[in-house]
Design a protein around this motif. Structure first.
Motif, PDB file in Angstrom:
ATOM      1  N   VAL A   1      -8.558  -1.276  -1.953  1.00 17.65           N
ATOM      2  CA  VAL A   1      -7.121  -0.614  -1.831  1.00 17.65           C
ATOM      3  C   VAL A   1      -6.740  -1.059  -0.286  1.00 17.65           C
ATOM      4  N   ASP A   2      -5.325  -0.584  -0.117  1.00 19.52           N
ATOM      5  CA  ASP A   2      -4.815  -1.039   0.956  1.00 19.52           C
ATOM      6  C   ASP A   2      -4.896  -0.173   2.365  1.00 19.52           C
TER       7      ASP A   2
ATOM      8  N   ALA B   1      -1.100  10.817   1.376  1.00 16.43           N
ATOM      9  CA  ALA B   1      -0.648   9.806   1.582  1.00 16.43           C
ATOM     10  C   ALA B   1       0.649   9.789   1.266  1.00 16.43           C
TER      11      ALA B   1
ATOM     12  N   GLN C   1       3.745   8.919   4.040  1.00 18.62           N
ATOM     13  CA  GLN C   1       4.880   8.078   3.805  1.00 18.62           C
ATOM     14  C   GLN C   1       6.244   8.611   3.763  1.00 18.62           C
TER      15      GLN C   1
ATOM     16  N   HIS D   1      -4.870   3.338  -7.168  1.00 17.54           N
ATOM     17  CA  HIS D   1      -4.290   2.397  -6.474  1.00 17.54           C
ATOM     18  C   HIS D   1      -3.884   1.192  -7.251  1.00 17.54           C
ATOM     19  N   ARG D   2      -4.815   0.940  -8.399  1.00 21.74           N
ATOM     20  CA  ARG D   2      -4.658  -0.267  -9.179  1.00 21.74           C
ATOM     21  C   ARG D   2      -3.771  -0.092 -10.360  1.00 21.74           C
TER      22      ARG D   2
ATOM     23  N   GLY E   1      -0.503   2.273  -8.789  1.00 21.96           N
ATOM     24  CA  GLY E   1       0.265   2.054  -7.542  1.00 21.96           C
ATOM     25  C   GLY E   1       0.191   2.794  -6.258  1.00 21.96           C
ATOM     26  N   LEU E   2      -0.701   3.644  -6.202  1.00 27.93           N
ATOM     27  CA  LEU E   2      -1.029   4.667  -5.180  1.00 27.93           C
ATOM     28  C   LEU E   2      -1.303   3.630  -3.827  1.00 27.93           C
ATOM     29  N   SER E   3      -0.507   3.940  -2.962  1.00 25.43           N
ATOM     30  CA  SER E   3      -0.761   3.419  -1.478  1.00 25.43           C
ATOM     31  C   SER E   3      -1.249   4.586  -0.487  1.00 25.43           C
ATOM     32  N   LEU E   4      -2.361   3.872   0.150  1.00 27.80           N
ATOM     33  CA  LEU E   4      -3.030   4.386   1.185  1.00 27.80           C
ATOM     34  C   LEU E   4      -2.670   4.001   2.288  1.00 27.80           C
ATOM     35  N   SER E   5      -1.672   3.071   2.553  1.00 25.16           N
ATOM     36  CA  SER E   5      -1.572   2.266   3.795  1.00 25.16           C
ATOM     37  C   SER E   5      -0.914   3.069   4.683  1.00 25.16           C
ATOM     38  N   SER E   6      -0.582   4.509   4.506  1.00 22.94           N
ATOM     39  CA  SER E   6      -0.081   5.270   5.763  1.00 22.94           C
ATOM     40  C   SER E   6      -1.118   6.229   6.269  1.00 22.94           C
TER      41      SER E   6
END
Length: 85
Positions: A75-76, A3, A7, A34-35, A38-43
């Motif tokens: 998650v995102d 991820a 990004q 994620h919680r 702050g790990l973002s998986l949106s990519s």
């Protein structure tokens, strides 16, 4: 790492998600990161590696429903794209 790499490069990665007991600890850790971190998986785009034949998409008893309950809804990530069956 996937991820973050995606990004930084401004690209989308693809994550294949398996259902069942084996990946549950991994999914729980991704939700925690994620919680808490702050790990973002949106990519990442996701695809389900498993599914039962002839079940309504996203209905109870599907692998998609299990993946939503264990990971996607926490998650995102966008839900897996519908595959042709």
């Amino acid at each position: 790492a996937l991820a973050a790499t995606c990004q930084q490069a401004g690209r989308r990665g693809v994550l294949g998600l398996a259902a069942g007991r084996t990946p549950r600890d991994l999914y729980a850790e991704l939700v925690r990161r994620h919680r808490v971190e702050g790990l973002s998986l949106s990519s990442l785009a996701v695809t389900s590696l498993d599914e039962y034949l002839d079940l309504a998409a996203g209905g109870p008893g599907t692998f998609e429903a299990a993946l939503r309950g264990e990971l996607i809804d926490h998650v995102d990530l966008a839900p897996p794209r519908e595959s042709s069956r």
